[in-house]
Design a protein around this motif. Structure first.
Motif, mmCIF file in Angstrom:
data_model
loop_
_atom_site.group_PDB
_atom_site.id
_atom_site.type_symbol
_atom_site.label_atom_id
_atom_site.label_comp_id
_atom_site.label_asym_id
_atom_site.label_seq_id
_atom_site.Cartn_x
_atom_site.Cartn_y
_atom_site.Cartn_z
ATOM 1 N N TYR A 43 72.272 -7.261 -102.272
ATOM 2 C CA TYR A 43 71.362 -6.600 -103.192
ATOM 3 C C TYR A 43 69.972 -6.430 -102.597
ATOM 4 N N PRO A 44 69.412 -5.259 -102.639
ATOM 5 C CA PRO A 44 69.731 -4.058 -103.400
ATOM 6 C C PRO A 44 70.587 -3.042 -102.639
ATOM 7 N N SER A 65 72.511 6.568 -98.577
ATOM 8 C CA SER A 65 72.518 7.262 -99.861
ATOM 9 C C SER A 65 71.754 6.477 -100.919
ATOM 10 N N VAL A 66 71.085 7.228 -101.818
ATOM 11 C CA VAL A 66 70.379 6.649 -102.962
ATOM 12 C C VAL A 66 70.815 7.430 -104.193
ATOM 13 N N SER A 67 71.145 6.715 -105.253
ATOM 14 C CA SER A 67 71.680 7.320 -106.470
ATOM 15 C C SER A 67 70.646 8.151 -107.230
ATOM 16 N N LEU A 110 74.424 2.148 -99.245
ATOM 17 C CA LEU A 110 74.043 2.722 -100.528
ATOM 18 C C LEU A 110 72.989 1.832 -101.183
ATOM 19 N N TYR A 111 71.984 2.445 -101.755
ATOM 20 C CA TYR A 111 70.942 1.691 -102.459
ATOM 21 C C TYR A 111 71.391 1.585 -103.907
ATOM 22 N N LYS A 125 67.502 -7.332 -95.859
ATOM 23 C CA LYS A 125 68.844 -7.227 -96.441
ATOM 24 C C LYS A 125 69.756 -6.365 -95.573
ATOM 25 N N LEU A 126 69.213 -5.307 -95.006
ATOM 26 C CA LEU A 126 70.016 -4.442 -94.140
ATOM 27 C C LEU A 126 70.440 -5.198 -92.882
ATOM 28 N N ASN A 127 69.545 -5.967 -92.305
ATOM 29 C CA ASN A 127 69.876 -6.744 -91.117
ATOM 30 C C ASN A 127 70.960 -7.779 -91.425
#
Length: 136
Positions: A43-44, A65-67, A110-111, A125-127
Motif C-alpha cells: 500500500y498504496p 497506472s492510476v485509477s 497500480l496506484y 514502497k515501490l522499492n
C-alpha cells in the motif's frame, strides 16, 4: 575538495534511463499480464507481475497506472504516474542485467491509494515491492 565524478565502475555501468522500449504498451501483453499474472499489495501500490521464460532482449517491461475513479483530475493522476515512473527509474537496477535466456518480467504497478502520498513514501514502497518480486 572532492569531485562529483568519482564513482566506482559498477555505479557507472548502471543505466537510470527509462526508454520507451521498457514500457509495457502492447494490449495483448497487458491482457495476458492481468489474466495470468500474480499480484500483491504494498500500500498504496499494487504489483501485478508475470515472468515469461521466453528469450528476449528486454529483461523488464513496466506498466504504470492510476485509477480515474479515485483521482478525477488528470493533473493528480499524471503527477502520481510521474512520481511512480521516477521511483521505478531510480530503483530498476534491482533487476540487474539478466541474460536474454532468462526471459522477461512484465510488471504492472497500480496506484490503489485514495489520497496523494509524498514521493519518498511511493519510492520506498515501490522499492520494497520490486525486491519482493525478485524473491518469488
Amino acid at each position: 575538495m572532492g569531485t562529483f565524478t568519482e564513482h566506482s565502475a559498477e555505479e557507472q555501468s548502471i543505466s537510470y534511463r527509462f526508454p520507451k522500449e521498457e514500457r509495457l504498451r502492447s494490449k495483448k501483453l497487458i491482457e495476458q499480464l492481468f489474466r495470468e499474472g500474480s499480484s500483491f499489495n504494498s500500500y498504496p501500490l499494487r504489483f501485478v507481475a508475470l515472468h515469461v521464460p521466453v528469450p528476449s532482449e528486454l529483461p523488464v517491461q513496466v506498466l504504470v497506472s492510476v485509477s480515474k475513479r479515485n483521482f478525477k483530475k488528470a493533473v493528480d493522476r499524471n503527477r502520481l504516474k510521474r512520481q511512480m515512473r521516477e521511483a521505478y527509474r531510480l530503483h530498476k537496477h534491482v533487476f540487474s542485467k539478466p541474460t536474454p535466456e532468462s526471459g522477461t518480467w512484465y510488471i504492472g504497478i497500480l496506484y490503489i491509494g485514495k489520497e496523494k502520498n509524498p514521493f519518498n513514501l511511493i519510492s520506498k514502497k515501490l522499492n520494497s515491492g520490486l525486491e519482493r518480486l525478485l524473491l518469488k
